[in-house]
Write a protein that holds these residues in place. Structure first.
Motif, PDB file in Angstrom:
ATOM      1  N   UNK A  41      -4.156   1.210   4.681  1.00 42.19           N
ATOM      2  CA  UNK A  41      -2.884   1.801   4.270  1.00 42.19           C
ATOM      3  C   UNK A  41      -3.018   2.480   2.918  1.00 42.19           C
ATOM      4  N   UNK A  42      -2.185   3.497   2.708  1.00 36.36           N
ATOM      5  CA  UNK A  42      -2.002   4.122   1.398  1.00 36.36           C
ATOM      6  C   UNK A  42      -0.560   3.895   0.973  1.00 36.36           C
ATOM      7  N   UNK A  43      -0.375   3.381  -0.235  1.00 34.56           N
ATOM      8  CA  UNK A  43       0.962   3.138  -0.769  1.00 34.56           C
ATOM      9  C   UNK A  43       1.080   3.849  -2.108  1.00 34.56           C
ATOM     10  N   UNK A  44       2.066   4.726  -2.238  1.00 33.25           N
ATOM     11  CA  UNK A  44       2.296   5.406  -3.514  1.00 33.25           C
ATOM     12  C   UNK A  44       3.303   4.607  -4.340  1.00 33.25           C
TER      13      UNK A  44
ATOM     14  N   UNK B 267      -4.264  -8.911   6.304  1.00 36.25           N
ATOM     15  CA  UNK B 267      -5.563  -8.442   6.777  1.00 36.25           C
ATOM     16  C   UNK B 267      -5.842  -6.962   6.600  1.00 36.25           C
ATOM     17  N   UNK B 268      -4.979  -6.252   5.881  1.00 36.61           N
ATOM     18  CA  UNK B 268      -5.160  -4.815   5.686  1.00 36.61           C
ATOM     19  C   UNK B 268      -6.027  -4.539   4.459  1.00 36.61           C
ATOM     20  N   UNK B 269      -6.653  -3.370   4.456  1.00 36.54           N
ATOM     21  CA  UNK B 269      -7.174  -2.758   3.247  1.00 36.54           C
ATOM     22  C   UNK B 269      -6.107  -1.797   2.734  1.00 36.54           C
ATOM     23  N   UNK B 270      -5.963  -1.718   1.405  1.00 33.09           N
ATOM     24  CA  UNK B 270      -4.937  -0.834   0.849  1.00 33.09           C
ATOM     25  C   UNK B 270      -5.519   0.031  -0.253  1.00 33.09           C
ATOM     26  N   UNK B 271      -5.097   1.282  -0.248  1.00 34.96           N
ATOM     27  CA  UNK B 271      -5.329   2.180  -1.369  1.00 34.96           C
ATOM     28  C   UNK B 271      -3.985   2.316  -2.066  1.00 34.96           C
ATOM     29  N   UNK B 272      -3.944   1.985  -3.343  1.00 34.89           N
ATOM     30  CA  UNK B 272      -2.680   2.053  -4.079  1.00 34.89           C
ATOM     31  C   UNK B 272      -2.790   3.129  -5.145  1.00 34.89           C
ATOM     32  N   UNK B 273      -1.692   3.828  -5.355  1.00 33.32           N
ATOM     33  CA  UNK B 273      -1.689   4.888  -6.345  1.00 33.32           C
ATOM     34  C   UNK B 273      -0.415   4.829  -7.168  1.00 33.32           C
ATOM     35  N   UNK B 274      -0.504   5.335  -8.389  1.00 34.01           N
ATOM     36  CA  UNK B 274       0.615   5.369  -9.319  1.00 34.01           C
ATOM     37  C   UNK B 274       0.165   6.057 -10.590  1.00 34.01           C
TER      38      UNK B 274
ATOM     39  N   UNK C 255      -9.840  -6.124  -1.228  1.00 40.08           N
ATOM     40  CA  UNK C 255      -9.299  -5.245  -0.175  1.00 40.08           C
ATOM     41  C   UNK C 255      -8.442  -4.114  -0.740  1.00 40.08           C
ATOM     42  N   UNK C 256      -8.237  -4.110  -2.062  1.00 42.98           N
ATOM     43  CA  UNK C 256      -7.384  -3.093  -2.687  1.00 42.98           C
ATOM     44  C   UNK C 256      -8.213  -2.146  -3.547  1.00 42.98           C
ATOM     45  N   UNK C 257      -7.867  -0.872  -3.502  1.00 43.65           N
ATOM     46  CA  UNK C 257      -8.516   0.135  -4.341  1.00 43.65           C
ATOM     47  C   UNK C 257      -7.449   0.931  -5.080  1.00 43.65           C
ATOM     48  N   UNK C 258      -7.576   1.030  -6.378  1.00 54.13           N
ATOM     49  CA  UNK C 258      -6.616   1.766  -7.199  1.00 54.13           C
ATOM     50  C   UNK C 258      -7.099   3.186  -7.442  1.00 54.13           C
ATOM     51  N   UNK C 259      -6.190   4.137  -7.260  1.00 57.44           N
ATOM     52  CA  UNK C 259      -6.487   5.546  -7.537  1.00 57.44           C
ATOM     53  C   UNK C 259      -5.318   6.095  -8.342  1.00 57.44           C
ATOM     54  N   UNK C 260      -5.460   6.117  -9.651  1.00 53.97           N
ATOM     55  CA  UNK C 260      -4.362   6.533 -10.514  1.00 53.97           C
ATOM     56  C   UNK C 260      -4.121   8.037 -10.421  1.00 53.97           C
ATOM     57  N   UNK C 261      -2.852   8.420 -10.488  1.00 53.82           N
ATOM     58  CA  UNK C 261      -2.490   9.829 -10.456  1.00 53.82           C
ATOM     59  C   UNK C 261      -1.041  10.019 -10.110  1.00 53.82           C
ATOM     60  N   UNK C 262      -0.597  11.254 -10.186  1.00 51.74           N
ATOM     61  CA  UNK C 262       0.790  11.628  -9.928  1.00 51.74           C
ATOM     62  C   UNK C 262       0.855  12.354  -8.580  1.00 51.74           C
ATOM     63  N   UNK C 263       1.688  11.872  -7.679  1.00 50.32           N
ATOM     64  CA  UNK C 263       1.749  12.474  -6.344  1.00 50.32           C
ATOM     65  C   UNK C 263       2.265  13.908  -6.359  1.00 50.32           C
ATOM     66  N   UNK C 264       2.874  14.320  -7.467  1.00 51.11           N
ATOM     67  CA  UNK C 264       3.308  15.719  -7.548  1.00 51.11           C
ATOM     68  C   UNK C 264       2.144  16.651  -7.886  1.00 51.11           C
ATOM     69  N   UNK C 265       0.983  16.090  -8.213  1.00 47.43           N
ATOM     70  CA  UNK C 265      -0.198  16.863  -8.592  1.00 47.43           C
ATOM     71  C   UNK C 265      -1.046  17.152  -7.350  1.00 47.43           C
TER      72      UNK C 265
END
Length: 233
Positions: A8-11, A29-36, A52-62
């Protein structure tokens, strides 16, 4: 059947509902990519969530950040939760006092960015037996008229309409607009500066409702977490 493990991807997942949903999915049991936007808080959330979590910092408007997410998810994923959102201004003001800059910022964050992210990532959503799912977080403000909530509310109305139009245009995906209800989050506090919002439930309380929606995948549409919780119970 869902791939093992589903992804999953969660913004907007450094705190509040997004972080709570990420924790619930990881426990399921999910893997998650989280952003903020707040890299420090996002990294702290990912550390707490575990491997199971990976952080990818950034702005979704970019657009560049959206491209980064597409590269990271290039091998496919199953669930997109568009949770990132903004009130635009705090304290809230009546519609006639809103500047054009505030309105543009609210619509860019709450409407344009989610649709742009869907457009960028749609080819990467897996079409397995469970079915790819997109959840756009909405609000009761989209259905009611509250003084000073005009910009945010109108953006959520637009997001709901686009969600259900996407359901008509692309029926192979499950499309949901979900109203989680009033929660004890920083954004809700920003809407009521100086007030005690301790009577609002914590975001974790609605996670079972979201998990029930994801597991059961009813027809695309608008749902309230309270209704989903009753079904889950």
């Amino acid at each position: 059947m869902r791939p093992t493990p589903p992804r999953a991807l969660i913004t907007g997942a450094s705190a509040g509902l997004g972080r709570a949903l990420a924790a619930g999915l990881v426990a399921d049991g999910w893997e998650v990519v989280i952003t903020g936007r707040d890299a420090e808080r996002l990294d702290a959330a990912a550390t707490e969530l575990g491997p199971r979590a990976r952080a990818v910092a950034g702005d979704v408007t970019d657009p560049g950040h959206r491209d980064d997410l597409a590269r990271i998810l290039a091998d496919g994923f199953d669930l997109l939760v568009n949770n990132a959102s903004t009130l635009g201004i705090s304290p809230l003001v009546p519609v006639q006092e809103l500047t054009s800059a505030v309105l543009r910022h609210v619509w860019e964050t709450n409407v344009v960015a989610p649709v742009a992210l869907i457009r960028a990532l749609r080819p990467l959503l897996r079409r397995d037996d469970a079915g790819a799912t997109v959840i756009n977080i909405t609000s009761d403000a989209a259905a009611e008229h509250y003084e000073t909530w005009g910009a945010y509310a109108a953006s959520k109305v637009a997001l709901e309409h686009l969600t259900l139009t996407l359901a008509a245009e692309d029926p192979d995906i499950h499309w949901y607009a979900v109203d989680p209800g009033d929660l004890r989050t920083q954004m809700h506090q920003d809407a009521f500066p100086g007030e005690d919002i301790g009577d609002r439930p914590l975001p974790e309380t609605v996670v079972p409702a979201f998990l029930a929606l994801i597991d059961r995948r009813p027809p695309s549409g608008r749902y309230r977490a309270a209704e989903l919780a009753a079904v889950a119970a």
